[in-house]
Design an enzyme around this catalytic site. Sequence first.
Site, PDB file in Angstrom:
ATOM      1  N   ASP A  61       0.900   2.452   0.079  1.00 45.38           N
ATOM      2  CA  ASP A  61       1.809   1.937   1.106  1.00 45.38           C
ATOM      3  C   ASP A  61       2.973   1.240   0.414  1.00 45.38           C
ATOM      4  OD1 ASP A  61       2.706   1.096   3.698  1.00 45.38           O
ATOM      5  OD2 ASP A  61       1.929  -0.884   3.238  1.00 45.38           O
ATOM      6  N   THR A  94       7.755   3.049   5.135  1.00 43.68           N
ATOM      7  CA  THR A  94       8.250   2.046   4.178  1.00 43.68           C
ATOM      8  C   THR A  94       8.703   2.706   2.876  1.00 43.68           C
ATOM      9  OG1 THR A  94       5.935   1.683   3.564  1.00 43.68           O
ATOM     10  CG2 THR A  94       6.911   0.113   5.068  1.00 43.68           C
ATOM     11  N   THR A  95       7.953   3.719   2.425  1.00 47.55           N
ATOM     12  CA  THR A  95       8.361   4.429   1.199  1.00 47.55           C
ATOM     13  C   THR A  95       9.612   5.257   1.477  1.00 47.55           C
ATOM     14  OG1 THR A  95       6.032   4.568   0.582  1.00 47.55           O
ATOM     15  CG2 THR A  95       7.557   5.970  -0.620  1.00 47.55           C
ATOM     16  N   ASP A 389      -0.979   0.378   9.756  1.00 51.27           N
ATOM     17  CA  ASP A 389       0.222   1.217   9.905  1.00 51.27           C
ATOM     18  C   ASP A 389       0.106   2.108  11.139  1.00 51.27           C
ATOM     19  OD1 ASP A 389       1.073   0.069   7.619  1.00 51.27           O
ATOM     20  OD2 ASP A 389       1.217   1.886   6.417  1.00 51.27           O
TER      21      ASP A 389
END
Length: 535
Positions: A61, A94-95, A389
């Site tokens: 994550d 997020t990445t 998530d």
Amino acid sequence: MMRPPIILLKEGTENKQGKQQIISNINACQVVADSIRTTLGPRGLDKLIVDSKGQTTISNDGATILKLLDIVFPAASVMVDIAKSQDAEVGDGTTSVVVLASEMLKRVKPFIEDGVHPQLLIRSFSKACEEALSYLKELEIKISGEKELREMLVKCAATTLSSKLVSQERDFFANMVVDAVNTLDESLPLSMIGIKKVNGGNLNESRLVKGVAFQKAFSYAGFEMQPKHYTGVKVALLNIELELKAEKDNAEMRLNTVQDFQAVVDAEWNILYEKLQKIADSGANVVLSKLPIGDVATQWFADRDMFCAGRIHQDDLDRLLAACGGSILTTVSQIDDNVLGKCGKFYEQQVGSERYNFFEDCSKAQACTLLLRGGAEQFIAETERSLHDAIMIVRRAKKNDSIVAGGGAIEMELSKMLREKAKSIAGKEQFFWLAYARSFEIIPQQLCHNAGLDGTDILNKLRHRHAQGEKWSGIDIHREAVGDNLAACVWEPSIVKRNAITAATEALCLVLSIDQTVKNVRTPSGGQMPGLPGQ
């Protein structure tokens, strides 16, 4: 006559400015993105991070990894901030947001080196961002109907979980997450979903409890005599110590007769018994306290077929309070039926090597608890982060019921549309728009790279398909080919993409607008507390 030099900053202060400083900031941001680039997508790899205390974390994550990295370069902290904002706002992507921002900075770097003013780039990229968001609004698909909405939520959760460690069990967990979010009330409070981790067993033994569950607290003798199953439960939630207090070491009491001493001892016992009697008279049959409940009180409750537990964690008490109603009492002087929480069923059950207390059919608000099973501790911790998530995504998708196809499909379509728009712009601004359009292609390219596929070949196929009007063509990682990702149910809430594009563009504009960094000299003690005399 020579003018004396003006010394403005303290000696030792670092002062860097100009074009070189912007390029240095861009390079630092790219290094940050390189550290999490390989975690993107279903075939992304994991990172193992050991912090200063020796605590080990295995995760893929982006936000979790960047929080654990101790980044000291001032401008590079912007990347950490956009990952955190994406995590807080939508929970996933997020990445993607960091990789996208890094690619935009990479495309902008040659213009800065050629002497283009940063403000021209900021203006062009801001306009291009607005254009991309308006295209996204046109492309997104609204879902209507109860059954269709549930299917959409399950598919969005499964898409999120496909890039996590639990991807093999994504369908099982996707349904569990959707059921968990559907038990909540309209405001969808995240605090009403508790996640408890129990070592042992396998992932398939994880389950959803529609109510509140927590580990059995420490208990004294007499606990085993208490009933462990009730229906029509009335719960007294306390913040009171129900045990005899030891005398203070320096207390002094002068007594003349044995009767006086006995009266003092009896008074102490009577105070405790009065409290217990008031709790019993209120009609409560389950008593929970944040503070300890002693052996005398435990036995007293057991004799009256009441259940009690002390040393309950505050967050468990808060969830129980929100779910069952009532109030947390600091005195029992006015306890009655109105201040008790109510739920349909209470029971105690063995889960793995631990015993858990379960409260179901809660009267006031809807709450639920996810009990996670698994072998290694780090694996369960990563499962918890993955489910967080997925829960965030399902909450967002429920509030904004529009979706787009994932797997690089939406990025390629936006890239194509922005390229077409760029052709209608005169002057050098056209190059800036083309650079912005090209930067979207990094997402499918990185997905291919992480899966060990030929990125150049697949990117060419995607460009060809999108040029022919197949707007939902993306990468199907499992088939290792290009396909229609909307039909393949690789769906993502459009708000994830909207937030990622906005955050990446804002980060780009922020980094470009910094042309000077002044780092003050540290104090001799290094900003820590000065040592004591003689140290």
